[in-house]
Design a protein around this motif. Structure first.
Motif, PDB file in Angstrom:
ATOM      1  N   TYR A   6       0.685  -1.275   0.179  1.00 16.87           N
ATOM      2  CA  TYR A   6      -0.028  -0.109  -0.117  1.00 16.87           C
ATOM      3  C   TYR A   6       0.906   1.203   0.139  1.00 16.87           C
ATOM      4  CZ  TYR A   6      -4.651  -2.080   0.250  1.00 16.87           C
ATOM      5  OH  TYR A   6      -5.619  -2.882   0.008  1.00 16.87           O
ATOM      6  N   LEU A   7       0.604   2.163  -0.782  1.00 14.62           N
ATOM      7  CA  LEU A   7       1.178   3.430  -0.887  1.00 14.62           C
ATOM      8  C   LEU A   7       0.283   4.364  -0.844  1.00 14.62           C
ATOM      9  CD1 LEU A   7       2.569   1.524  -3.097  1.00 14.62           C
ATOM     10  CD2 LEU A   7       4.202   3.048  -3.279  1.00 14.62           C
ATOM     11  N   GLY A  14       5.260  13.344  -5.688  1.00 13.77           N
ATOM     12  CA  GLY A  14       5.081  11.834  -4.962  1.00 13.77           C
ATOM     13  C   GLY A  14       4.674  10.997  -5.977  1.00 13.77           C
ATOM     14  N   ASP A  15       3.796  11.482  -6.953  1.00 16.88           N
ATOM     15  CA  ASP A  15       3.387  10.566  -7.973  1.00 16.88           C
ATOM     16  C   ASP A  15       4.344   9.873  -8.650  1.00 16.88           C
ATOM     17  OD1 ASP A  15       1.480   9.015  -9.329  1.00 16.88           O
ATOM     18  OD2 ASP A  15       1.295  10.793 -11.044  1.00 16.88           O
ATOM     19  N   PHE A  90       3.816  -0.682   4.082  1.00 13.48           N
ATOM     20  CA  PHE A  90       2.914   0.326   3.804  1.00 13.48           C
ATOM     21  C   PHE A  90       4.151   1.459   3.293  1.00 13.48           C
ATOM     22  CE2 PHE A  90       1.901   4.621   4.657  1.00 13.48           C
ATOM     23  CZ  PHE A  90       0.911   4.861   4.132  1.00 13.48           C
ATOM     24  N   ILE A  91       4.035   2.007   2.367  1.00 11.49           N
ATOM     25  CA  ILE A  91       5.018   3.046   1.997  1.00 11.49           C
ATOM     26  C   ILE A  91       4.378   4.347   1.749  1.00 11.49           C
ATOM     27  CG2 ILE A  91       6.778   3.820   0.381  1.00 11.49           C
ATOM     28  CD1 ILE A  91       6.433   0.818  -0.823  1.00 11.49           C
ATOM     29  N   GLY A  92       4.507   5.401   2.691  1.00  8.57           N
ATOM     30  CA  GLY A  92       4.259   6.892   2.650  1.00  8.57           C
ATOM     31  C   GLY A  92       5.289   7.603   1.886  1.00  8.57           C
ATOM     32  N   ILE A  93       4.683   8.288   0.798  1.00  3.12           N
ATOM     33  CA  ILE A  93       5.628   9.158   0.036  1.00  3.12           C
ATOM     34  C   ILE A  93       5.391  10.404   0.312  1.00  3.12           C
ATOM     35  CG2 ILE A  93       6.315   9.570  -2.334  1.00  3.12           C
ATOM     36  CD1 ILE A  93       5.136   6.807  -3.295  1.00  3.12           C
ATOM     37  N   ASP A  94       6.296  11.056   1.099  1.00  2.00           N
ATOM     38  CA  ASP A  94       6.087  12.687   1.354  1.00  2.00           C
ATOM     39  C   ASP A  94       4.721  12.788   2.243  1.00  2.00           C
ATOM     40  OD1 ASP A  94       6.986  15.059   1.593  1.00  2.00           O
ATOM     41  OD2 ASP A  94       6.848  15.830  -0.452  1.00  2.00           O
ATOM     42  N   HIS A 115       8.769   5.425   5.206  1.00  2.50           N
ATOM     43  CA  HIS A 115       8.593   6.765   4.756  1.00  2.50           C
ATOM     44  C   HIS A 115       9.511   7.271   3.744  1.00  2.50           C
ATOM     45  CE1 HIS A 115       5.991  10.343   5.485  1.00  2.50           C
ATOM     46  NE2 HIS A 115       7.275  10.871   4.813  1.00  2.50           N
ATOM     47  N   TYR A 116       8.963   7.414   2.598  1.00  2.00           N
ATOM     48  CA  TYR A 116       9.796   7.800   1.242  1.00  2.00           C
ATOM     49  C   TYR A 116       9.867   9.354   1.268  1.00  2.00           C
ATOM     50  CZ  TYR A 116      11.587   7.238  -3.577  1.00  2.00           C
ATOM     51  OH  TYR A 116      12.413   7.273  -4.678  1.00  2.00           O
ATOM     52  N   VAL A 117      10.810  10.043   1.404  1.00  2.00           N
ATOM     53  CA  VAL A 117      11.121  11.442   1.384  1.00  2.00           C
ATOM     54  C   VAL A 117      11.012  12.128   2.815  1.00  2.00           C
ATOM     55  CG1 VAL A 117      10.407  13.898   0.569  1.00  2.00           C
ATOM     56  CG2 VAL A 117      10.101  11.824  -0.935  1.00  2.00           C
ATOM     57  N   SER A 118      12.008  12.270   3.429  1.00  2.00           N
ATOM     58  CA  SER A 118      12.045  12.826   4.850  1.00  2.00           C
ATOM     59  C   SER A 118      11.453  13.973   5.127  1.00  2.00           C
ATOM     60  CB  SER A 118      13.775  13.059   5.354  1.00  2.00           C
ATOM     61  OG  SER A 118      13.608  13.648   6.675  1.00  2.00           O
TER      62      SER A 118
END
Length: 378
Positions: A6-7, A14-15, A90-94, A115-118
């Protein structure tokens, strides 16, 4: 057993990251499923978006407060759905405000969270690091300077560099970009990027267009290009342009912001990921940002850094001009633009750009996918 991911991505940048990451994860797990919240690029990779990504693309305190009940309900419903599905990761992007709360809930139900992008904890509200530590199994940082704070607080983190640094060549071809856009090869070209959010365009389009009007008086053959992030932004920009007393020679282009910047001699843009692209494309740029007076009052009290654009943060000094809030006026932007245009010797700036470019070539999406695979395996 097929892997399930899940993202959640909150905006256009982010897309882009999400689509590339999905592509790389498919190399490891060809039959994996990908769901959550994302945009058209992610969906083109087979991603199922459960809600429109536009709902998360909000900037400023007041707009967020207005839509807070709806956002909280959406996050709650999404959390229940993800917990029920029990994905491998689960990957949260920004989108840190939305994603960190979601990650906190999922991690405490035994789901691995990335979490992708600090979040900019190094810039403002450092105390967020405590919530991040409780929410994130792994932080994927884009920039080397971000690792220090995670190491200090014992949060697992990997610097993957920025995917764009691997995609954009060290010496981009301006002539080729102009040919692709079918614009005149020799005329001075200005690219205007007022942002991908509606609130960004609301605050920045006027000073940017007024700056272009001023520049036209100095450079009558100036070509003005504006890439539109999506249909809504195009409509918003068109509505503004049609209300001007006199028509302007502005070319609106759907998407293709990188190609537009590559074709330009000068880029006038909102602070954000686009400033990194402009740097990697080796373009002289002027960076601006503006929000409501209330939002700025809040942000200013929490801000720890003096410079806010990515090129300056990466360089550790001011290499591009920045104009924020009350300094973001057509007069100041015009003066800075003319100075850059008339400066025929931008070789030292280009040299700085190339050095920074090389520090970010660390693997990007490939390294991110490998870090996620390792997390799942262990």
């Amino acid at each position: 057993m097929n892997k399930c991911f899940y993202l959640v991505a909150g905006e256009a940048s982010g897309d882009i990251l999400g689509a590339r990451l999905i592509r790389e994860l498919k190399n490891y797990f060809p039959k994996a499923t990908f769901s959550g919240i994302g945009g058209p690029l992610m969906m083109a990779e087979g991603f199922q978006s459960l809600y429109p990504m536009e709902r998360l693309s909000i900037m400023g305190i007041v707009p967020i407060l207005k839509r807070l009940p709806g956002l909280l309900k959406m996050r709650n419903d999404l959390a229940k759905h993800i917990i029920e599905q029990n994905p491998d990761c689960f990957i949260g992007i920004d989108a840190p405000v939305f994603n960190t709360g979601l990650e906190f809930r999922l991690k405490h139900r035994g789901i691995k969270t990335v979490h992708y992008v600090s979040p900019s904890v190094w810039a403002w509200r450092e105390n967020r690091i405590h919530k991040i530590a409780k929410s994130v199994s792994l932080m994927l940082c884009l920039f080397p300077f971000e690792l220090e704070i995670y190491q200090r607080f014992n949060v697992p983190a990997v610097c993957i560099g920025h995917p764009l640094a691997n995609e954009i060549p060290l010496s981009p071809n301006t002539t080729q970009a102009r040919q692709a856009l079918k614009i005149k090869p020799d005329n001075l070209t200005l690219a205007i990027l007022p942002g991908s959010r509606g609130t960004e365009v609301k605050f920045l389009l006027q000073p940017f267009i007024e700056t272009a009007q001023n520049l036209l008086q100095h450079y009558p053959k100036l070509q003005i290009l504006i890439p539109c992030a999506n249909y809504k932004r195009r409509t918003q920009i068109e509505n503004y342009l049609t209300q001007l007393p006199e028509a302007m020679p502005v070319t609106l282009i759907d998407g293709q912001s990188r190609l537009v910047m590559q074709a330009a001699d000068l880029v006038l843009l909102a602070s954000g990921t686009a400033t990194l692209e402009a740097m990697l494309l080796k373009k002289p740029m002027i960076v601006a940002y503006k929000v409501s007076a209330f939002s700025y009052w809040v942000f200013k009290k929490l801000l720890k850094i003096k410079q806010f654009s990515l090129p300056n943060l990466l360089a550790g000094k001011a290499i591009v001009r920045e104009f924020i809030q009350q300094d973001c006026t057509a007069e100041k932007l015009t003066e800075a633009s003319i100075n850059l245009i008339e400066n025929k010797n931008n070789l030292s700036l280009e040299k700085e750009y190339i050095e920074l470019h090389q520090t970010l070539k660390l693997g990007g999406s490939q390294k991110a996918a490998k870090a996620i695979v390792d997390l799942i395996a262990h």
